[in-house]
Design a protein around this motif. Structure first.
Motif, short mmCIF file in Angstrom:
data_model
loop_
_atom_site.label_atom_id
_atom_site.label_comp_id
_atom_site.label_asym_id
_atom_site.label_seq_id
_atom_site.Cartn_x
_atom_site.Cartn_y
_atom_site.Cartn_z
N SER A 13 0.83 -1.21 0.00
CA SER A 13 0.00 0.00 0.00
C SER A 13 0.86 1.26 0.00
N ALA A 14 1.98 1.21 0.72
CA ALA A 14 2.89 2.36 0.73
C ALA A 14 3.47 2.58 -0.66
N VAL A 15 3.79 1.50 -1.35
CA VAL A 15 4.32 1.61 -2.72
C VAL A 15 3.27 2.20 -3.65
N SER A 16 2.03 1.74 -3.53
CA SER A 16 0.99 2.25 -4.42
C SER A 16 0.76 3.74 -4.17
N SER A 175 14.18 1.87 5.29
CA SER A 175 13.41 3.03 5.75
C SER A 175 12.44 3.50 4.68
N ILE A 176 11.53 4.40 5.07
CA ILE A 176 10.60 4.98 4.09
C ILE A 176 11.34 5.78 3.04
N LEU A 179 12.60 3.31 0.55
CA LEU A 179 11.49 2.88 -0.31
C LEU A 179 11.16 3.95 -1.33
N GLY A 180 11.14 5.21 -0.89
CA GLY A 180 10.84 6.30 -1.81
C GLY A 180 11.84 6.39 -2.94
N ALA A 181 13.12 6.17 -2.63
CA ALA A 181 14.16 6.22 -3.66
C ALA A 181 13.99 5.08 -4.65
N ARG A 182 13.65 3.89 -4.15
CA ARG A 182 13.46 2.74 -5.04
C ARG A 182 12.24 2.94 -5.93
N VAL A 183 11.16 3.48 -5.37
CA VAL A 183 9.95 3.69 -6.16
C VAL A 183 10.20 4.75 -7.24
#
Length: 205
Positions: A13-16, A175-176, A179-183
């Motif tokens: 859900s965070a990724v979406s 960390s978030i 994740l943000g960098a990967r997304v």
């Protein structure tokens, strides 16, 4: 169209949400699954007919915790529920997808994409993953008892099964910010693929 999946507690859900922030058009199967069993709906009436009035809370809404204890402990009950809700969810999703702008990158967020065998219907499949113990910790913070969390994991595909259908893996063990960098990287790849696809051909949109 891009399929997005991941096991419970993986952070799908965070990724979406991050992808929507970049401009993706999201069709969320979980959200639709809730809509099709809202009070007064055909879906809720069918669930109550199948599993009894104990599945309703005092407010007349579906008691998800009570239903979860039944269906995640018994495969036959889970399949019975799926036979009720899946056709309703599928029809709603098809309407949402049809309404997407022509140039949109459509992200179809589907928790049970692998289990349902539908991965072949996507231009790309994104899989979000995280270690089992970390997922259990996240679910505990949400208030889900460990035995229920483990039962839900057992009812889903394994990490190996999800990796086998993945075109792109998204590691959510950090960390978030990680994740943000990967997304962001994934979004740029989706844009690149969309823009490289000839008009009228299949692509990640």
């Amino acid at each position: 169209m891009v399929g997005l999946t991941g096991g419970i507690g993986s952070g799908k859900s965070a990724v979406s949400e991050l992808l929507v922030g970049h401009g993706a058009y999201l069709v969320d199967a979980d959200r639709i699954a809730r809509e099709v069993v809202e009070p007064g709906s055909e879906g809720l009436a069918a669930v109550v007919a199948a599993f009894g009035p104990a599945m309703l809370g005092p407010d007349g809404a579906l008691d998800r915790a009570a239903l979860g204890q039944v269906v995640f402990a018994d495969e036959a009950s889970r399949r019975r529920l799926e036979s009720i809700t899946h056709p309703l969810i599928r029809a709603t999703m098809e309407r949402r997808i049809a309404a997407a702008p022509a140039d949109a990158i459509v992200i179809h967020d589907v928790p049970l994409l692998v289990e349902g065998g539908s991965h072949g219907g996507y231009d790309l499949v994104l899989v979000v993953e995280a270690p089992r113990e970390l997922r259990l910790e996240r679910l505990a913070r949400r208030g889900l008892p460990r035995d229920q969390a483990e039962a839900r994991m057992a009812a889903q595909a394994t990490d190996e099964q999800r990796r086998a259908v993945a075109d792109i893996l998204i590691d959510n063990s950090g960390s978030i910010d990680d994740l943000g960098a990967r997304v962001r990287e994934v979004w740029q790849e989706l844009l690149r693929r969309r823009d490289a696809t000839p008009a009228g051909a299949a692509g990640p949109a």
